[in-house]
Design an enzyme around this catalytic site. Structure first.
Site, mmCIF file in Angstrom:
data_model
loop_
_atom_site.group_PDB
_atom_site.id
_atom_site.type_symbol
_atom_site.label_atom_id
_atom_site.label_comp_id
_atom_site.label_asym_id
_atom_site.label_seq_id
_atom_site.Cartn_x
_atom_site.Cartn_y
_atom_site.Cartn_z
ATOM 1 N N CYS A 157 0.827 -1.205 0.000
ATOM 2 C CA CYS A 157 0.000 0.000 0.000
ATOM 3 C C CYS A 157 0.863 1.258 0.000
ATOM 4 C CB CYS A 157 -0.938 0.008 1.218
ATOM 5 S SG CYS A 157 -0.090 -0.014 2.807
ATOM 6 N N GLU A 191 -1.571 1.400 -5.095
ATOM 7 C CA GLU A 191 -1.149 0.171 -4.443
ATOM 8 C C GLU A 191 -0.622 -0.804 -5.492
ATOM 9 O OE1 GLU A 191 -3.807 -1.323 -1.508
ATOM 10 O OE2 GLU A 191 -4.017 0.659 -0.571
#
Length: 368
Positions: free
Chosen positions: A324, A358
């Site tokens: 992330c 991400e």
């Protein structure tokens, strides 16, 4: 972003058409990671609106009136908002009706400072956050709200949680034409973009060739674990959150999965067990050395992997890294690519109209 607050709200900050946003993100990531990977960067797009199943808003009081607030694009400031097109449609349809009901009831709006929404297949959970002491006398007010809106309601203050009904939070994911049901907790981490999450799980499944056993770190409530279960003989998965591990066990039962062992351990504890440095009661019925681990999956927090975890997972042939935070991913790949090489690279657009990106990376040990 087709929102009247775009430009002043600090949530959606990336302008241009969605195709332009896509090109920008692919360019940013491919340039950043070109030193590790020369192949195609797969991009998994988001819906352009109504994609976010979890949302949080502040509450602003002006005498007897209240408004939703968001952080402003100007640091340290807040703005009043009347709409939020990025939230899932069930949340968007609820927001104004909720505000009307809160305004009409002094007990509900008094010292209310925030609201949180979670939309899943079983319905909507609304959490009301208060700067006041709550007790059982407050229950009738949230039960009335529950009845009028047809949703589950939680009221929270420091050390107190009241709920309008027994919570049964479940979401159904469709991955590669298969359906998986996940039991959720009201305060546990949930992938915010359901449609992209389904694409992410499908991509992770595509990374498995000749899978034997899987080791998963940071497994949460089993989001990846359940979807990958049929790709492996056995799975050993770890997570530190007690509620997440409890839900992970429920998710095995719901989906009829019996080849997963969930451990409430952090990565350092697991590594100590594998290195035979410590013995743990939690492992008394599990022989971790009986696993024939062909793949490791890591989905760490934004800080990325510690050096000790990197050194540990480099022992295994295949690594699936869900990130992330591209910055810490780049730092970790500098280490991992000394022993492994990148086979696949995916870009997941979890947050359309933002700069956030991400990634998913499949690494394979060199000289194997």
């Amino acid at each position: 972003m087709e929102c009247k607050h775009f430009g002043e709200c600090g949530s959606c900050t990336l302008g241009g058409s969605y195709d332009e946003q896509k090109d920008f993100k692919i360019s940013e990531i491919s340039n950043k990671f070109a030193k590790f990977y020369k192949g195609k960067f797969d991009f998994f797009a988001s819906k352009q609106k109504h994609y976010r199943i979890r949302a949080e808003f502040g509450i602003w009081h002006d005498k007897d009136d209240i408004y939703y607030t968001m952080h402003s694009a100007k640091k340290g400031e807040k703005i009043l908002i009347g709409e939020c097109p990025k939230v899932a449609l069930p949340i968007a349809n609820l927001m104004q009706n909720l505000l009307i009901l809160l305004k009409a009831k002094h007990e509900l709006r008094h010292k209310l400072f925030g609201v949180e929404f979670l939309s899943c297949s079983s319905g909507i959970l609304l959490s009301l956050l208060y700067h006041k002491n709550l007790d059982e006398n407050f229950l009738p007010f949230i039960k009335e709200l529950d009845e009028k809106l047809g949703i589950s309601v939680l009221a929270r203050s420091r050390g107190v949680k009241l709920q309008s009904r027994e919570l049964n939070l479940q979401d159904i994911l469709c991955v590669d034409e298969k359906k998986f049901t996940l039991n959720l907790s009201e305060n546990a981490f949930t992938q915010p973009n359901k449609a992209v999450n389904e694409k992410m799980l499908s991509w992770a499944r595509s990374c498995i060739q000749n899978g034997k056993d899987l080791l998963e770190l940071y497994c949460g409530h089993g989001n990846f674990t359940i979807a990958l279960s049929e790709k492996f003989k056995q799975i050993l998965a770890t997570e530190v959150s007690k509620s997440s591990v409890a839900n992970a066990h429920k998710n095995c039962e719901i989906n009829g999965v019996n080849n997963i062992k969930f451990l409430r351990m952090d990565a350092d504890e697991l590594m100590a067990a594998f290195d035979r440095q410590r013995e743990f009661r939690r492992l008394k019925d599990i022989d971790i050395f009986a696993y024939d681990i062909s793949h490791v999956l890591v989905d760490p927090p934004r800080a990325g992997l510690s050096q000790s975890v990197i050194n540990f997972i480099k022992k295994f042939q295949n690594i699936i890294y869900i990130s992330c935070n591209p910055t810490t991913l780049e730092q970790n790949l500098n280490e991992l690519c000394q022993s492994h090489e990148v086979q696949k690279f995916a870009i997941f657009d979890q947050f359309a109209h933002t700069f956030h990106t991400e990634c998913g990376v499949l690494l394979k040990a060199k000289n194997v």
